[in-house]
Design an enzyme around this catalytic site. Structure first.
Site, PDB file in Angstrom:
ATOM      1  N   SER A 134       0.852  -1.234   0.038  1.00 12.63           N
ATOM      2  CA  SER A 134       0.116   0.054   0.093  1.00 12.63           C
ATOM      3  C   SER A 134       0.934   1.175  -0.146  1.00 12.63           C
ATOM      4  O   SER A 134       1.973   1.299   0.632  1.00 12.63           O
ATOM      5  CB  SER A 134      -1.019   0.153   1.216  1.00 12.63           C
ATOM      6  OG  SER A 134      -1.389   1.191   1.561  1.00 12.63           O
ATOM      7  N   GLU A 136       0.339   3.676   1.744  1.00 12.61           N
ATOM      8  CA  GLU A 136       0.176   4.225   2.933  1.00 12.61           C
ATOM      9  C   GLU A 136       1.594   3.832   3.857  1.00 12.61           C
ATOM     10  O   GLU A 136       1.766   4.261   4.812  1.00 12.61           O
ATOM     11  CB  GLU A 136      -1.054   3.722   3.907  1.00 12.61           C
ATOM     12  CG  GLU A 136      -2.456   3.936   3.421  1.00 12.61           C
ATOM     13  CD  GLU A 136      -2.645   5.323   3.942  1.00 12.61           C
ATOM     14  OE1 GLU A 136      -2.151   5.874   5.096  1.00 12.61           O
ATOM     15  OE2 GLU A 136      -3.386   6.257   3.374  1.00 12.61           O
ATOM     16  N   TYR A 158      -2.204   0.434  10.218  1.00 13.55           N
ATOM     17  CA  TYR A 158      -2.375  -0.067   8.971  1.00 13.55           C
ATOM     18  C   TYR A 158      -1.307  -0.050   8.197  1.00 13.55           C
ATOM     19  O   TYR A 158      -0.809  -1.141   7.631  1.00 13.55           O
ATOM     20  CB  TYR A 158      -3.640   0.572   8.063  1.00 13.55           C
ATOM     21  CG  TYR A 158      -3.742   0.113   6.948  1.00 13.55           C
ATOM     22  CD1 TYR A 158      -4.622  -0.884   6.357  1.00 13.55           C
ATOM     23  CD2 TYR A 158      -3.414   0.850   5.810  1.00 13.55           C
ATOM     24  CE1 TYR A 158      -4.758  -1.336   5.319  1.00 13.55           C
ATOM     25  CE2 TYR A 158      -3.367   0.536   4.525  1.00 13.55           C
ATOM     26  CZ  TYR A 158      -4.077  -0.730   4.121  1.00 13.55           C
ATOM     27  OH  TYR A 158      -4.325  -0.816   2.657  1.00 13.55           O
TER      28      TYR A 158
END
Length: 343
Positions: A134, A136, A158
């Site tokens: 990801s 992120e 996350y």
């Protein structure tokens, strides 16, 4: 013989698009399901006659070994995850178990089935593994745009869990000569996106406001900037990564930045409304540690995979609004029919 693919998270947005893409490529597609009563199985209901399912749970090592041994896949796509970032502050341990340790368990299952129990020969017949990494992971970015060599500074549980999954995938590739790759996908949306995600929250609210079902839309940080693309484009990149001679990790994104405010403006303009008349800023919706700017440098994917996005951001937002308008209209028609039947 046709290739076999096993997809975790097949009932999610990406899983459903990937299943469609692989079926069109002539694959036998299996979905890992934690019990057959999955409430999101309706997402792939139109494909059920062409799919097979196998029981398994990313929190249960034995079930994954059993699933991989039963399916004997050529390719495994690990898309199963808790993907709503804000939830990771409320359920950090659960998110870490599934998004982090779940990757390790699947890699272990592949390693065991491929070699230790003799169910599968190595070499050219090895199972190819895709990990859904990801953007992120980049978090508080060290540079913009972000590429495969940009360092990770995750800003949420996350992002931290995804970073572990990314590194353990690389470690298994280097330690056991597994064909294991990670796709560092930037935000990708579609009409199948969950209603909790900001783009879908916007498109759904715009449709309901236009039809008179809703008065306001509450949002947090309108200045957060993302590189948003179409999920249907991104699953093509996943597949391409596993078709290369040598495994490698790739950043996937459009290279175009848009703010949440841009998304709101485009969506409301599409139905002829002024967004400032309907949007309310709710401070409680701002993340504890915000990721302000994410933008992909996907040059490696373009040159080595031959991948290009086909849907730009304004087109994507309009697509989502149109879909939610149709859905909200159907719900109203169904409600009218129920009301008429009650008389």
């Amino acid at each position: 013989m046709s290739k076999r693919a096993l997809i975790t998270g097949i009932t999610g947005q990406d899983g459903s698009y990937l299943a469609e893409h692989l079926l069109a490529q002539g694959y036998q597609v299996w979905g890992l399901m934690r019990g057959q009563a999955n409430p999101r199985k309706s997402r792939v209901s139109r494909l059920v006659s062409d799919l097979s399912f196998v029981d398994g749970d990313l929190m249960d090592q034995a079930s994954l070994v059993s699933a991989v041994d039963k399916v004997q896949p050529d390719e495994v796509y690990n898309l199963g995850a808790i993907s709503f970032v804000p939830m990771s502050w409320q359920q950090a341990e659960l998110v870490s178990e599934i998004n982090g340790m779940g990757v390790l368990r699947m890699l272990e299952a592949i390693r065991m089935v491929s070699g230790l129990n003799g169910s599968r020969s190595g070499g050219s017949g090895r199972i190819r593994f895709y990990q859904a990494s990801s953007s992120e992971m980049f978090g508080k970015v060290a540079e913009t745009p972000q590429c495969e060599t940009t360092i990770f500074r995750p800003r949420s549980p996350y992002g931290v869990a995804k970073t572990y999954g990314h590194f353990i995938t690389r470690n298994y590739r280097e330690s056991f000569d597994m064909y294991a790759v990670s796709g560092m996908l930037f935000n990708h949306e579609s009409p199948r996106r969950g209603a909790e995600f900001v783009t879908r929250k916007i498109s759904l609210a715009v449709a309901r406001i236009k039809l008179g079902y809703q008065d306001k839309l509450s949002l947090g940080n309108l200045d957060a900037v993302r590189d948003w693309g179409f999920a249907g484009d991104y699953v093509r990149a996943m597949h391409l990564m596993l078709q290369q001679d040598e495994p490698g990790d790739y950043v996937i994104g459009t290279g175009q930045m848009h703010s949440v405010r841009d998304a709101v403006r485009i969506a409301f303009e599409h139905v002829g409304l002024n967004w400032e008349d309907y949007v309310h800023i709710d401070p409680s919706l701002v993340r504890p540690a915000e990721v302000e700017i994410l933008c992909a440098d996907a040059e490696r994917a373009r040159t080595q995979l031959g991948w290009e996005p086909t849907v730009d951001f304004p087109e994507l937002m309009r697509m989502m609004v149109d879909s939610d308008l149709r859905q909200a209209s159907r719900e109203r028609e169904y409600g009218d029919l129920l009301l008429a039947a009650s008389w």
